[in-house]
Motif scaffolding. Structure first.
Motif, PDB file in Angstrom:
ATOM      1  N   THR A  93     105.136  54.181   1.912  1.00  0.00           N
ATOM      2  CA  THR A  93     105.830  55.831   1.970  1.00  0.00           C
ATOM      3  C   THR A  93     104.477  56.769   2.121  1.00  0.00           C
ATOM      4  O   THR A  93     104.218  56.999   1.715  1.00  0.00           O
ATOM      5  N   LEU A  94     105.500  57.942   3.282  1.00  0.00           N
ATOM      6  CA  LEU A  94     104.701  59.216   2.976  1.00  0.00           C
ATOM      7  C   LEU A  94     105.977  59.768   2.205  1.00  0.00           C
ATOM      8  O   LEU A  94     106.915  60.314   2.853  1.00  0.00           O
ATOM      9  N   PRO A  95     105.640  60.773   0.866  1.00  0.00           N
ATOM     10  CA  PRO A  95     106.381  61.082   0.600  1.00  0.00           C
ATOM     11  C   PRO A  95     106.914  62.822   1.071  1.00  0.00           C
ATOM     12  O   PRO A  95     106.177  63.540   2.298  1.00  0.00           O
ATOM     13  N   PRO A  96     107.648  63.631   1.065  1.00  0.00           N
ATOM     14  CA  PRO A  96     108.116  64.424   1.490  1.00  0.00           C
ATOM     15  C   PRO A  96     107.092  65.799   1.278  1.00  0.00           C
ATOM     16  O   PRO A  96     106.857  65.739   0.612  1.00  0.00           O
ATOM     17  N   PRO A  97     106.691  66.481   3.001  1.00  0.00           N
ATOM     18  CA  PRO A  97     105.532  67.196   2.215  1.00  0.00           C
ATOM     19  C   PRO A  97     105.766  68.213   1.504  1.00  0.00           C
ATOM     20  O   PRO A  97     106.721  68.751   0.639  1.00  0.00           O
ATOM     21  N   ASP A  98     104.608  69.241   1.190  1.00  0.00           N
ATOM     22  CA  ASP A  98     104.544  70.115  -0.729  1.00  0.00           C
ATOM     23  C   ASP A  98     104.874  70.933   0.489  1.00  0.00           C
ATOM     24  O   ASP A  98     105.193  72.569  -0.944  1.00  0.00           O
ATOM     25  N   TYR A  99     104.455  71.390   1.837  1.00  0.00           N
ATOM     26  CA  TYR A  99     104.435  73.245   2.285  1.00  0.00           C
ATOM     27  C   TYR A  99     105.336  72.955   3.805  1.00  0.00           C
ATOM     28  O   TYR A  99     104.264  71.542   4.085  1.00  0.00           O
ATOM     29  N   ARG A 100     105.861  73.591   4.068  1.00  0.00           N
ATOM     30  CA  ARG A 100     106.309  73.586   6.187  1.00  0.00           C
ATOM     31  C   ARG A 100     105.556  75.321   6.010  1.00  0.00           C
ATOM     32  O   ARG A 100     106.436  75.783   4.994  1.00  0.00           O
ATOM     33  N   SER A 101     104.716  75.271   7.253  1.00  0.00           N
ATOM     34  CA  SER A 101     104.831  75.673   7.358  1.00  0.00           C
ATOM     35  C   SER A 101     105.751  77.159   8.571  1.00  0.00           C
ATOM     36  O   SER A 101     106.217  76.554   9.613  1.00  0.00           O
ATOM     37  N   ASN A 102     105.599  77.780   8.813  1.00  0.00           N
ATOM     38  CA  ASN A 102     106.456  78.515   9.909  1.00  0.00           C
ATOM     39  C   ASN A 102     106.550  78.095  11.297  1.00  0.00           C
ATOM     40  O   ASN A 102     106.892  78.454  11.754  1.00  0.00           O
ATOM     41  N   ASP A 103     104.744  77.754  11.435  1.00  0.00           N
ATOM     42  CA  ASP A 103     104.650  77.182  12.571  1.00  0.00           C
ATOM     43  C   ASP A 103     104.832  76.036  12.857  1.00  0.00           C
ATOM     44  O   ASP A 103     104.141  75.155  13.729  1.00  0.00           O
ATOM     45  N   GLY A 104     105.249  75.097  12.392  1.00  0.00           N
ATOM     46  CA  GLY A 104     105.021  73.755  12.051  1.00  0.00           C
ATOM     47  C   GLY A 104     104.289  73.139  11.245  1.00  0.00           C
ATOM     48  O   GLY A 104     104.717  71.523  11.864  1.00  0.00           O
ATOM     49  N   TYR A 105     103.432  73.136  10.615  1.00  0.00           N
ATOM     50  CA  TYR A 105     103.263  72.465  10.466  1.00  0.00           C
ATOM     51  C   TYR A 105     103.122  72.219   8.691  1.00  0.00           C
ATOM     52  O   TYR A 105     104.119  72.895   7.878  1.00  0.00           O
ATOM     53  N   LEU A 106     102.776  70.695   8.598  1.00  0.00           N
ATOM     54  CA  LEU A 106     103.465  70.198   6.919  1.00  0.00           C
ATOM     55  C   LEU A 106     102.107  69.889   6.185  1.00  0.00           C
ATOM     56  O   LEU A 106     101.098  69.440   6.777  1.00  0.00           O
ATOM     57  N   VAL A 107     102.366  70.192   5.239  1.00  0.00           N
ATOM     58  CA  VAL A 107     100.816  70.205   4.005  1.00  0.00           C
ATOM     59  C   VAL A 107     100.989  69.012   2.669  1.00  0.00           C
ATOM     60  O   VAL A 107     102.348  69.694   2.071  1.00  0.00           O
TER      61      VAL A 107
ATOM     62  N   ILE B  47      84.150  77.338  -7.571  1.00  0.00           N
ATOM     63  CA  ILE B  47      85.396  77.858  -6.759  1.00  0.00           C
ATOM     64  C   ILE B  47      86.649  77.011  -6.167  1.00  0.00           C
ATOM     65  O   ILE B  47      86.361  75.491  -6.674  1.00  0.00           O
ATOM     66  N   ALA B  48      87.775  77.965  -6.085  1.00  0.00           N
ATOM     67  CA  ALA B  48      88.990  77.141  -6.032  1.00  0.00           C
ATOM     68  C   ALA B  48      89.763  77.970  -5.045  1.00  0.00           C
ATOM     69  O   ALA B  48      89.270  79.277  -4.546  1.00  0.00           O
ATOM     70  N   VAL B  49      90.345  76.618  -3.683  1.00  0.00           N
ATOM     71  CA  VAL B  49      91.616  77.514  -2.455  1.00  0.00           C
ATOM     72  C   VAL B  49      92.476  77.225  -3.459  1.00  0.00           C
ATOM     73  O   VAL B  49      93.240  76.027  -4.042  1.00  0.00           O
ATOM     74  N   VAL B  50      93.439  79.031  -2.746  1.00  0.00           N
ATOM     75  CA  VAL B  50      94.466  78.872  -3.085  1.00  0.00           C
ATOM     76  C   VAL B  50      95.474  78.417  -2.017  1.00  0.00           C
ATOM     77  O   VAL B  50      95.361  79.541  -1.017  1.00  0.00           O
ATOM     78  N   GLN B  51      96.775  77.841  -2.263  1.00  0.00           N
ATOM     79  CA  GLN B  51      98.409  78.670  -1.311  1.00  0.00           C
ATOM     80  C   GLN B  51      98.324  79.460  -1.643  1.00  0.00           C
ATOM     81  O   GLN B  51      99.235  79.295  -2.311  1.00  0.00           O
ATOM     82  N   ILE B  52      98.637  80.510  -0.784  1.00  0.00           N
ATOM     83  CA  ILE B  52      99.196  81.554  -1.234  1.00  0.00           C
ATOM     84  C   ILE B  52     100.613  81.597  -1.213  1.00  0.00           C
ATOM     85  O   ILE B  52     101.385  82.034  -2.502  1.00  0.00           O
ATOM     86  N   THR B  53     101.458  81.139  -0.777  1.00  0.00           N
ATOM     87  CA  THR B  53     102.882  81.084  -0.330  1.00  0.00           C
ATOM     88  C   THR B  53     103.272  80.140  -1.693  1.00  0.00           C
ATOM     89  O   THR B  53     104.813  80.727  -1.859  1.00  0.00           O
ATOM     90  N   THR B  54     102.791  79.083  -1.743  1.00  0.00           N
ATOM     91  CA  THR B  54     103.070  78.071  -3.177  1.00  0.00           C
ATOM     92  C   THR B  54     102.488  79.154  -4.492  1.00  0.00           C
ATOM     93  O   THR B  54     102.731  78.144  -5.525  1.00  0.00           O
TER      94      THR B  54
ATOM     95  N   SER C 105      92.004  84.477   3.697  1.00  0.00           N
ATOM     96  CA  SER C 105      91.933  83.852   5.014  1.00  0.00           C
ATOM     97  C   SER C 105      92.587  85.457   6.126  1.00  0.00           C
ATOM     98  O   SER C 105      94.144  85.634   5.502  1.00  0.00           O
ATOM     99  N   SER C 106      92.212  85.453   6.449  1.00  0.00           N
ATOM    100  CA  SER C 106      93.266  86.360   7.620  1.00  0.00           C
ATOM    101  C   SER C 106      93.426  85.580   8.573  1.00  0.00           C
ATOM    102  O   SER C 106      94.063  86.376   9.354  1.00  0.00           O
ATOM    103  N   THR C 107      93.676  84.232   8.621  1.00  0.00           N
ATOM    104  CA  THR C 107      94.080  83.672   9.653  1.00  0.00           C
ATOM    105  C   THR C 107      95.764  83.097   9.003  1.00  0.00           C
ATOM    106  O   THR C 107      96.685  82.739   9.374  1.00  0.00           O
ATOM    107  N   ARG C 108      95.121  82.443   7.864  1.00  0.00           N
ATOM    108  CA  ARG C 108      96.168  81.236   7.061  1.00  0.00           C
ATOM    109  C   ARG C 108      96.450  81.999   6.023  1.00  0.00           C
ATOM    110  O   ARG C 108      95.582  82.571   5.109  1.00  0.00           O
ATOM    111  N   PRO C 109      97.275  81.341   5.146  1.00  0.00           N
ATOM    112  CA  PRO C 109      97.754  82.051   4.093  1.00  0.00           C
ATOM    113  C   PRO C 109      97.324  80.908   3.016  1.00  0.00           C
ATOM    114  O   PRO C 109      97.550  80.328   1.887  1.00  0.00           O
ATOM    115  N   LEU C 110      95.463  81.610   2.948  1.00  0.00           N
ATOM    116  CA  LEU C 110      95.396  81.189   2.568  1.00  0.00           C
ATOM    117  C   LEU C 110      94.047  81.704   1.649  1.00  0.00           C
ATOM    118  O   LEU C 110      93.433  82.821   1.893  1.00  0.00           O
ATOM    119  N   GLY C 111      93.602  81.689   0.582  1.00  0.00           N
ATOM    120  CA  GLY C 111      92.456  82.832  -0.168  1.00  0.00           C
ATOM    121  C   GLY C 111      91.833  81.657  -1.273  1.00  0.00           C
ATOM    122  O   GLY C 111      92.271  80.083  -1.664  1.00  0.00           O
TER     123      GLY C 111
END
Ligand code: C2E
Ligand code: MG
Ligand code: MG
Length: 530
Positions: free
Chosen positions: A119-133, A175-182, A219-225
């Motif tokens: 099984t693959l659980p529901p994704p933690d994040y869905r981007s506006n352009d359709g990517y699941l993470v 270093i730590a990478v943060v998903q900005i939206t969540t 990041s200038s392209t993705r909601p990442l920092g």
């Protein structure tokens, strides 16, 4: 003394301050400079880290798009082949496969798992352009490992979170990478504290810490920092690189200022300054040397001689009187001698009206009425007669004849006899004796020394004596050291003698005792001829 100590202490403190202030200023500036460089370096490092984040994410997106381009049926051989190619081509992609309805279907690493119910659980994040993470997706192949998984249109790629943070960095800054939206952590370096990093992210890196600096980048392209951190370097720690330069400047500036302060102190403590201090603090003493009438060996008067002991050492009046003359200190010195003489000998003088004391003055004292006025005022009401205070002036002080003549006359008019001191050693000798009205001539010791010897200069004393007789001046022979000299002088009609043969200079108290033995009772005393 206290004032002098205060002066020394103040100057030394000034010197220290002048040395330390630039050093501490340099330290402060160096510290600020180190901090500024620290922040700049860390911020550059954060930019590098966010570039890596973008690169890894870009590879995931590109990989998904490559998977999507393969038209074959899911899990068909060509489909799996394409997935293998993607894994091979994209360095950060660990696995690439197909999923549907919450289940893994296949991938080159898993193989065909359609029957295994992975099984693959529901994704933690869905981007506006359709990517699941999926942020921490446990790999079906491992119980331990968790990957970042990105999916779109039934394809997924797995990425090792370490790829985001394993930059080559000799300083091994976390270093730590943060998903900005969540606001969730996507990846973090081993050993770094997730809460600490998230907190720094929330405060844009402005976290108060004595040990660490933080910096963030977006990041200038993705909601990442990213958040990065590095230990604060202290100035001492960075000494070889930065502090050396700043501290060298500081030490040089400090040394220069310290040197200036030292110059100031030494100027303040120079000989004239010390003499000035001694005069104003009345540290100068007076002693008295008897002047003896040769005819009957009775003491007629005394000469006041100044004495100065500095740090236990007696300074010769020949030295410091000259320094006082050259530094406009002679007037206060003469005043002090007068004041102390009257204070110490006043009683003796009033009790013995025929006894006198002679005071040495300098050129400056004879070029105005100042000293004469002071002398008159000092005697006022004391019962001391003007004739009891006599003025000794060397030939040097007569050099400015025009300026001096009138004042000499004024001293005489006020009743103070004038003595020419050290006669024969000055420049003019005979010529001015006629132009100045003086009373007594003191033959310098250098001539008295020669009188019973058969030397060339031994002819000078008889000349001086006969000339003084002709001019009607009384004579005091200075520096008389032997009975033979006394006999000779007496024979030549010299009236007075002064020298160690009779007595050395002594304190007022000793003089009073000495006079008990060397002076006839007052009634029997005749007034010295003037
Ligand atoms: P001066 O006025 O000719 O004083 C006589 C100097 O000869 C004194 O030296 C005295 O101690 C020294 N003396 C006296 N008898 C003998 C002797 O038998 N043998 C030897 N070897 N020396 C003898 P002192 O006290 O060292 O003074 C030196 C000079 O300093 C004085 O010479 C005077 O010119 C000056 N001076 C001293 N006190 C004062 C002062 O209150 N004001 C001024 N302006 N000058 C002073
Ligand atoms: Mg004298
Ligand atoms: Mg003399």
């Amino acid at each position: 003394m206290i004032q002098r100590i205060t002066l020394i202490a103040a100057s030394v403190a000034l010197g220290c301050l002048a040395t330390l202030v630039p050093v501490f200023t340099s330290l402060y500036v160096a510290n600020k400079d180190v901090q500024r460089r620290d922040r700049l370096e860390l911020s550059e490092f954060a930019d590098k880290a966010v570039m890596r984040t973008d690169l890894v994410t870009y590879q995931a997106i590109a990989a998904l798009s490559d998977l999507d381009r393969e038209p074959g049926a899911p899990c068909s051989p060509s489909n799996l082949e394409q997935a293998a190619r993607v894994i091979y081509n994209y360095r950060y992609v660990q696995d690439a496969g197909t999923y549907a309805d919450g289940h893994y279907l296949c991938s080159p690493l898993l193989g065909d798992v359609r029957n295994q119910d992975l099984t693959l659980p529901p994704p933690d994040y869905r981007s506006n352009d359709g990517y699941l993470v999926w942020f921490e997706q446990k790999s079906p192949l491992s119980d331990v490992r968790k990957d970042i998984q990105m999916g779109r249109d039934g394809h997924y790629v797995s990425i090792d979170p370490g790829s985001y943070v394993d930059l080559i960095d000799p300083a091994r800054r976390p270093i730590a990478v943060v998903q900005i939206t969540t606001g969730r952590l996507l990846a973090i370096s081993a050993g770094a504290d997730p809460d600490d990093m998230l907190n720094a992210w929330k405060h844009s890196g402005n976290v108060k810490s004595d040990e660490w600096n933080y910096a963030v980048a977006h990041s200038s392209t993705r909601p990442l920092g990213v958040v990065v951190m590095s230990p604060r370097s202290s100035v001492a720690g960075d000494w070889p690189k930065l502090l050396a330069a700043w501290l060298t400047i500081g030490v040089f500036a400090g040394a220069a200022l310290g040197w200036l302060a030292y110059k100031r102190v030494s100027r303040q403590l120079s000989f004239p300054a010390t003499l000035h201090w001694a005069i104003s603090r009345r540290k100068i003493d007076v002693v008295f040397q008897p002047i003896v009438r040769l005819a009957d060996n009775q003491c007629a008067g005394a000469e006041a001689l100044v004495r100065w002991t500095l740090n236990g050492r007696a300074i010769s009046p020949e030295v410091f009187v000259r320094v006082a003359e050259d530094n406009h200190l002679i007037q206060p010195l003469t005043d002090l001698v007068l004041e102390k003489t009257i204070a110490q000998l006043g009683k003796l003088l009033t009790a013995n009206p025929s006894f006198y004391v002679s005071i040495n003055v300098s050129g400056e004292d004879l070029q105005s009425f100042r000293f004469l006025n002071l002398l008159t005022a000092s005697l006022n009401g004391t019962g001391i007669a003007p004739a009891q205070i006599r003025i000794e002036a060397t030939e040097r002080s007569f050099m400015n004849a025009e300026a001096t003549r009138g004042f000499i006359a004024a001293f005489r008019a006020a009743g103070h006899p004038i003595y020419i001191d050290d006669f024969g050693t000055g420049y003019s000798s005979l010529s001015y004796l006629q132009t100045f009205e003086v009373d007594v001539l003191k033959i310098d010791k250098s001539f008295v020394d020669t009188i019973v010897q058969d030397t060339a200069s031994s002819v000078v004393a008889p000349h001086i004596i006969s000339m003084a007789h002709e001019l009607g001046l009384q004579i005091v022979a200075e520096g008389v050291e032997s009975g033979a000299q006394v006999t000779w002088l007496r024979d030549k009609g010299v009236q007075y003698g002064q020298g160690w043969y009779y007595a050395k200079a002594m304190s007022a108290g000793d003089l009073a005792k000495w006079l008990g033995k060397h002076r006839m009772p007052r009634e029997a005393n005749s007034m010295p001829a003037m």
